[in-house]
Structures are given as C-alpha cells and as structure tokens.
Design a protein around this motif. Structure first.
Motif, mmCIF file in Angstrom:
data_model
loop_
_atom_site.group_PDB
_atom_site.id
_atom_site.type_symbol
_atom_site.label_atom_id
_atom_site.label_comp_id
_atom_site.label_asym_id
_atom_site.label_seq_id
_atom_site.Cartn_x
_atom_site.Cartn_y
_atom_site.Cartn_z
ATOM 1 N N ASP A 4 24.697 39.442 95.293
ATOM 2 C CA ASP A 4 24.950 40.757 95.908
ATOM 3 C C ASP A 4 24.371 41.892 95.048
ATOM 4 N N ARG A 30 17.933 41.985 97.528
ATOM 5 C CA ARG A 30 17.919 42.202 98.994
ATOM 6 C C ARG A 30 16.813 41.419 99.688
ATOM 7 N N ARG A 68 19.701 40.992 105.297
ATOM 8 C CA ARG A 68 19.974 41.462 103.925
ATOM 9 C C ARG A 68 18.982 42.537 103.499
ATOM 10 N N LEU A 124 26.074 44.729 100.961
ATOM 11 C CA LEU A 124 26.141 43.299 100.578
ATOM 12 C C LEU A 124 27.556 42.950 100.120
#
Ligand SMILES: COc1nc2nc(N)nc(N)c2nc1C
Length: 308
Positions: A53, A58, A145, A152
């Motif tokens: 996270d 990402r 994502r 996240l």
C-alpha cells in the motif's frame, strides 16, 4: 529508516488525497514529487520495508496473462430508465405507495463510464472488479490501483465493498486521442469507450498513463455501518477518503428532483466529464428495503436519460 519511510508514506497519502480526491493540493507538485523520490530511494535501500500500500506501489509489475473472473457477493444491478417528467413523477408515486412514511430522494449525476466495485478488508484495498454481467465481473485490481483517487488504505477496518463509475475526464480523452492520431492509431469514439479500453489493458503501466478517475456512488457491503440513509453513506464514504461526485443533492420532493434535472440538463456542457443522465434514489435505507428489487433493478432508484 522504518520511521522515516512511514512518515513519508503518511504525508504522501495526505498530499495525494488533497490533490486527487479534493482537487485542492496544499503543496506544489514539485514537493510531492521530491518526497515520492525520497521514499523510492529509501525503499530501494531497504526493500524488506516495502509494503503493497506504499504510494510507490501504484503501478504494478508485469502485465497479466488474462483477467481472473470475480463473483460479486451482492449482484451489481442495472437501473430502470425514465425518459421524461411523467416517468419521473410515476416513479415517485410508486415509491410513495410502497412505504408509509413520506419519501425523500437523492439525485446524482449519472457518469458515462464503467461501473466498478472496490473491496477493502482490514483497511486495505484488496480487490477491484468490473460489473461484468452483474454477477460475474473481471478482476482489474492492478489497473484500478493506478487510479490515484482510489485510496490503497482506509481507516475503516471492517469489510467494505463500494461501487462507482470509472471514467475518463474530457481533458484526458482529448489528449489521448491526439496522441493516438499522431501514432496513426484509431482514436476512441467517446470517453466511455476510452475508459473501458484502458481498464481492459493487461499491462497496468498502460492504464496508469490514461489519467482515469472514479466517482463512488454506492455500497455493496459494509459491516458495522449504522447509517440510515443513502446520503449518510455518501458523506461517510467521503470522510473515509473516497471520491464521491460533489454534485449530488438531497431532494425532499419530486418538484426538487425535477428542478435538479432541469438545472443539469442546461449545466451539462460545462462539466469536465461526460454524463448520460441523472440517477434518482429513495434516500432512506429502510424504505429502499421495503421497495426491494425487480429481477434486474432496484425499485427505489431510476435513471433519467437525457434525450440523445
Ligand atoms: C443503486 O444502483 C446504482 N446507482 C447508481 N448511481 C449512480 N450515480 N450512477 C449509476 N450508474 C448507478 N448505477 C446503479 C446500478
């Protein structure tokens, strides 16, 4: 290093929230980029401290071979349509007949994008899926994502599944088609196709470049939520850091609903994203339950479609 890394993640998530969700950055982009670079360097030095996270994670690694299928625990239904004022009045009358208390509504813009579902467990984004046929969708977590306005991690530790629309803002659509014309590639016909095409990319690096965004508009499952209305849910989702559309309104009467429809019929060209209608929902969750569902749609919501 652990402390520094956690502090950097904290501040980068806050900056990211202000920029991508609130559209109100509190620092210049160069400061965000500089701190992100610092975090990347520290994570390279201490790879064992990298977490899924982290803001640096990402854009995933390798392209997928194919998308896995995902079964929706709660089906993602479609909406019945209304095409004129009388249809909306009839909807309001049916809603009033189905319950004994007066009915109030929430009106929302109907974003012309792709319906998606986001699942969080223990505060972590663990699954993103397309609507598919309503029961079975595709696992597009790695692509979702890359959408910076999707948190996240969230503070809510209970299981939560939220639904919304992934879309491509006008600016991104025009830039993407310009780039495609330059490369003699087929331009996308409209932002909806461009968003769908982008989320169907197996390589998240491609989706990451498409500047997609989302607006969340509903809850599939939320343990421990003592919320009694749809409007309370929208506010609670915002507080959790989710991006909801700022134009939703509580409407006490069908007259107010019709005013909202009138206003956005005129205002629509000034939005920086495509909408194809207005969604009208009964606000009270108990009344939604009482009204229930047909085989494919809720009886407590309707989509007014703009004339083509
Ligand atoms: C309650 O179910 C729904 N709510 C919605 N709300 C908005 N704003 N837009 C949609 N496309 C939508 N679609 C569905 C099935």
């Amino acid at each position: 290093a652990q402390k520094e890394i956690e502090a950097l993640r904290e501040v980068l998530n806050q900056y990211g929230y202000e920029y991508y969700v609130l559209d109100k950055p509190s620092v210049p982009d160069v400061e965000y980029d500089q701190k992100l670079q610092e975090l990347r360097k520290l994570e390279e030095e201490f790879p064992e401290l990298v977490t899924k996270d982290s803001p640096t994670q990402r854009v995933g690694g390798e392209p997928l071979e194919a998308f896995q299928k995902v079964e929706h625990k709660v089906p993602m239904l479609s909406l019945g349509n209304a095409f004129n004022e009388q249809d909306l009045r009839d909807f309001a009358k049916r809603a009033a007949q189905g319950t004994d208390e007066p009915v109030s509504f929430v009106c929302e813009l109907k974003i012309d994008g792709l319906a998606i579902s986001l699942t969080y467990e223990n505060g972590k984004f663990i699954l993103g899926a397309t609507r598919g046929d309503g029961s079975i969708g595709e696992n597009i977590t790695s692509n979702l994502r890359t959408i910076r306005s999707i948190p996240l991690t969230i503070k809510e530790k209970e299981n939560l599944e939220v639904r919304g629309e992934a879309y491509m803002p006008h600016k991104s659509f025009l830039a993407l088609n310009e780039a495609r014309e330059e490369k003699e590639e087929e331009p996308f016909a409209n932002p909806r196709n461009a968003a769908a095409g982008s989320l169907r990319q197996l390589d998240p690096k491609i989706a990451a470049k498409r500047n997609l965004d989302i607006f969340l508009y509903g809850v599939g499952e939320w343990n421990n939520s003592n919320l009694t209305s749809h409007s309370d849910r929208l506010e609670a989702l915002s507080k959790l850091g989710f991006k909801t559309n700022p134009e939703w309104r509580k409407c006490e009467t069908i007259e107010e609903v019709l005013e909202y429809v009138e206003y956005w019929t005129n205002e629509r060209p000034n939005l920086n994203y495509e909408i194809d209608g207005i969604v009208v929902k009964v606000d009270n969750l108990d009344q939604q339950e009482e009204l229930g569902y047909t085989a494919k749609s809720p009886r407590w919501a309707i989509a007014y479609k703009f004339p083509a």
